[in-house]
Design an enzyme around this catalytic site. Structure first.
Site, PDB file in Angstrom:
ATOM      1  N   LYS A  80       0.857  -1.182   0.000  1.00 32.31           N
ATOM      2  CA  LYS A  80       0.000   0.000   0.000  1.00 32.31           C
ATOM      3  C   LYS A  80       0.890   1.228   0.000  1.00 32.31           C
ATOM      4  CE  LYS A  80      -4.493   0.749   0.303  1.00 32.31           C
ATOM      5  NZ  LYS A  80      -5.578  -0.049  -0.265  1.00 32.31           N
ATOM      6  N   GLY A 180     -23.705   3.279   2.827  1.00 32.93           N
ATOM      7  CA  GLY A 180     -22.761   3.838   1.854  1.00 32.93           C
ATOM      8  C   GLY A 180     -23.138   3.447   0.436  1.00 32.93           C
ATOM      9  N   GLY A 182     -21.650   4.617  -2.559  1.00 36.22           N
ATOM     10  CA  GLY A 182     -20.644   5.113  -3.486  1.00 36.22           C
ATOM     11  C   GLY A 182     -20.481   4.127  -4.623  1.00 36.22           C
ATOM     12  N   VAL A 184     -19.115   1.114  -4.784  1.00 34.94           N
ATOM     13  CA  VAL A 184     -19.462  -0.294  -4.501  1.00 34.94           C
ATOM     14  C   VAL A 184     -20.943  -0.421  -4.163  1.00 34.94           C
ATOM     15  CG1 VAL A 184     -19.014  -2.281  -3.017  1.00 34.94           C
ATOM     16  CG2 VAL A 184     -17.120  -0.841  -3.734  1.00 34.94           C
TER      17      VAL A 184
HETATM   18  P1  NAD Z   1     -16.792   5.644  -2.407  1.00 36.49           P
HETATM   19  O1  NAD Z   1     -16.005   6.767  -1.822  1.00 36.49           O
HETATM   20  O2  NAD Z   1     -17.192   5.682  -3.838  1.00 36.49           O
HETATM   21  O3  NAD Z   1     -18.154   5.422  -1.561  1.00 36.49           O
HETATM   22  C1  NAD Z   1     -18.255   5.494  -0.183  1.00 36.49           C
HETATM   23  C2  NAD Z   1     -19.660   6.003   0.132  1.00 36.49           C
HETATM   24  O4  NAD Z   1     -19.886   5.898   1.529  1.00 36.49           O
HETATM   25  C3  NAD Z   1     -19.852   7.470  -0.247  1.00 36.49           C
HETATM   26  O5  NAD Z   1     -21.059   7.594  -0.964  1.00 36.49           O
HETATM   27  C4  NAD Z   1     -19.909   8.183   1.115  1.00 36.49           C
HETATM   28  O6  NAD Z   1     -20.722   9.331   1.094  1.00 36.49           O
HETATM   29  C5  NAD Z   1     -20.512   7.095   1.971  1.00 36.49           C
HETATM   30  N1  NAD Z   1     -20.254   7.204   3.411  1.00 36.49           N
HETATM   31  C6  NAD Z   1     -19.094   7.536   4.037  1.00 36.49           C
HETATM   32  N2  NAD Z   1     -19.256   7.472   5.380  1.00 36.49           N
HETATM   33  C7  NAD Z   1     -20.532   7.079   5.594  1.00 36.49           C
HETATM   34  C8  NAD Z   1     -21.303   6.809   6.756  1.00 36.49           C
HETATM   35  N3  NAD Z   1     -20.801   6.942   7.977  1.00 36.49           N
HETATM   36  N4  NAD Z   1     -22.590   6.408   6.606  1.00 36.49           N
HETATM   37  C9  NAD Z   1     -23.122   6.260   5.371  1.00 36.49           C
HETATM   38  N5  NAD Z   1     -22.450   6.507   4.224  1.00 36.49           N
HETATM   39  C10 NAD Z   1     -21.177   6.909   4.346  1.00 36.49           C
HETATM   40  O7  NAD Z   1     -15.955   4.327  -2.081  1.00 36.49           O
HETATM   41  P2  NAD Z   1     -16.139   2.894  -2.745  1.00 36.49           P
HETATM   42  O8  NAD Z   1     -15.169   2.732  -3.825  1.00 36.49           O
HETATM   43  O9  NAD Z   1     -17.595   2.616  -2.961  1.00 36.49           O
HETATM   44  O10 NAD Z   1     -15.592   1.984  -1.543  1.00 36.49           O
HETATM   45  C11 NAD Z   1     -16.399   1.711  -0.414  1.00 36.49           C
HETATM   46  C12 NAD Z   1     -15.606   0.824   0.524  1.00 36.49           C
HETATM   47  O11 NAD Z   1     -15.251  -0.396  -0.147  1.00 36.49           O
HETATM   48  C13 NAD Z   1     -14.267   1.408   1.009  1.00 36.49           C
HETATM   49  O12 NAD Z   1     -14.037   0.963   2.322  1.00 36.49           O
HETATM   50  C14 NAD Z   1     -13.244   0.809   0.058  1.00 36.49           C
HETATM   51  O13 NAD Z   1     -11.951   0.750   0.655  1.00 36.49           O
HETATM   52  C15 NAD Z   1     -13.837  -0.580  -0.124  1.00 36.49           C
HETATM   53  N6  NAD Z   1     -13.438  -1.262  -1.357  1.00 36.49           N
HETATM   54  C16 NAD Z   1     -13.737  -0.722  -2.556  1.00 36.49           C
HETATM   55  C17 NAD Z   1     -13.382  -1.389  -3.728  1.00 36.49           C
HETATM   56  C18 NAD Z   1     -13.722  -0.846  -5.089  1.00 36.49           C
HETATM   57  O14 NAD Z   1     -13.605  -1.593  -6.074  1.00 36.49           O
HETATM   58  N7  NAD Z   1     -14.162   0.390  -5.196  1.00 36.49           N
HETATM   59  C19 NAD Z   1     -12.711  -2.620  -3.651  1.00 36.49           C
HETATM   60  C20 NAD Z   1     -12.452  -3.179  -2.399  1.00 36.49           C
HETATM   61  C21 NAD Z   1     -12.809  -2.478  -1.254  1.00 36.49           C
END
Ligand code: NAD
Length: 354
Positions: A80, A180, A182, A184
């Site tokens: 990382k 959340g 976002g 995912v």
């Molecule tokens: P993202 O930033 O696109 O989405 C995160 C969402 O969570 C946002 O919409 C944000 O507003 C919301 N959020 C943050 N805090 C919150 C809370 N307390 N309550 C409710 N909503 C809240 O991120 P992502 O890419 O969707 O990733 C989400 C998680 O999955 C992260 O922990 C990331 O490390 C993990 N992850 C993502 C991927 C990927 O392919 N994107 C792969 C493996 C792991």
């Protein structure tokens, strides 16, 4: 924090501190374990309150990547990088090009990709200085956004959990609380809705949960109230550290399964979930779809193959849940053992001179 002691205790190979006075930024690259292959992991860009916070984060995240790739049967190790402060817009190119030069100096031991706070454009800038970067845009021959495959993998993991908790993998009629929405979370919703799950949603961004709620006929609650929602499955898809001594007693679900990284504040908190009769899907197993997707960039990306491989998360999760029951350990411990056994087995053959 005693860094060298921590490295020895958790088996870290290398931690590189990067500073470029000309550009004006600092970064840390952590390589946890390269037994299975080069250390792949995202570049996190965050305004860390202190140097100590940044070091803790990079070490925790690098080790999680080792476990994730090992459990997903990938030939990759875990690493990382963190950039210690969010650079202003006009400085991003120089920061990422400079970081690319540090990454290149590692000769392929660390391979970078996107993470929280870094974006496709940043990966393009890295790629101008190093060949050791993945998750590039499709137009550049890369695999693009991994989130749809991550969500697909979470969906597979959820079905494996449903089989254990409810006696069958179907999610039809199950109430799923998604925290959340976002990249995912928003890709998970159509999969759940199509199978006939009922949804309850929360996001801290204004209007986001409401928009998805009307699209999928889902209930919407405030970000704090999602913990208290009566549901079958609670799905953390926001940030890490949300399962703690403070939140676990509030949960009213049978299963926790989501895409967020490092959901447990502490691995021992998994016992707290189990004492409450809640089955926990180890996060690094459930969310491996993203790294599976990216790993295919090395051999020529194929989305169909990515989904086929991510479908294997169902069997992996099933195997870990059964292993936990048989060995009478928490699912979090069983997952770490599962990944650790593969690394130890491969390490055992590496002493043969070639
Ligand atoms: P993202 O930033 O696109 O989405 C995160 C969402 O969570 C946002 O919409 C944000 O507003 C919301 N959020 C943050 N805090 C919150 C809370 N307390 N309550 C409710 N909503 C809240 O991120 P992502 O890419 O969707 O990733 C989400 C998680 O999955 C992260 O922990 C990331 O490390 C993990 N992850 C993502 C991927 C990927 O392919 N994107 C792969 C493996 C792991």
């Amino acid at each position: 924090m005693q860094i060298l002691e921590h490295m020895a205790r958790y088996g870290f190979e290398q931690v590189m501190l990067c500073h470029d006075a000309g550009v004006g930024y600092t970064a840390i690259i952590a390589i946890h374990d390269t037994t299975l292959g080069p250390a792949l992991g995202g570049v996190r860009v965050w305004d860390y309150p202190s140097e100590e916070d940044a070091i803790r984060d990079v070490l925790r995240l690098a080790r999680a990547m080792t476990l994730k790739s090992a459990a997903a049967e990938l030939n990759l190790g875990g690493g990382k990088a963190v950039v210690l402060a969010v650079p202003p817009m006009g400085k991003r190119e120089s920061v990422f090009r400079s970081l690319g030069r540090f990454i290149q100096s590692l000769g392929g031991r660390y391979i970078a990709t996107e993470d929280v706070g870094s974006y496709m454009r940043d990966m393009e800038h890295l790629s101008l200085e190093t060949e050791h970067v993945t998750g590039l845009p499709v137009a550049m021959g890369g695999s693009g956004d991994p989130s749809p495959v991550t969500a697909f993998g979470v969906y597979q993991a959820m079905q494996a959990c449903a089989e254990q908790a409810f006696g069958g993998p179907s999610l039809r009629g199950k109430r799923v609380a998604v925290q959340g929405l976002g990249k995912v979370g928003s890709n998970l919703l159509p999969l759940l809705a199509k199978e006939g799950a009922s949804l309850v949603l929360a996001d801290i961004r204004e209007g986001v949960a409401e928009g998805a709620g009307s699209e999928f006929s889902a209930a919407v609650v405030s970000p704090d109230a999602i913990y208290d929602e009566e549901c079958d499955i609670f799905s953390p898809c926001a940030l890490g550290g949300i399962l703690s001594q403070g939140t676990i007693p509030r949960l009213r679900c049978r299963v926790v399964c989501g895409g967020a990284n490092n959901q447990l504040e502490n691995i021992d908190d998994c016992s707290l979930l189990e004492e409450r009769g809640i089955l926990y899907a180890p996060d690094f197993v459930a969310n491996a779809g993203g790294v599976i997707n990216i790993s295919l960039e090395f051999t020529g990306y194929d989305e169909g193959l990515a989904r086929k491989k991510a479908a294997g998360i169902y069997d992996t999760m099933r195997c870990i849940l059964i292993g936990a029951r048989n060995d009478k350990v928490t699912t979090a411990v069983a997952a770490e053992r599962y990944a650790g056994e593969r690394i130890a087995a491969v390490k055992a053959v590496k002493h043969i001179y070639q």
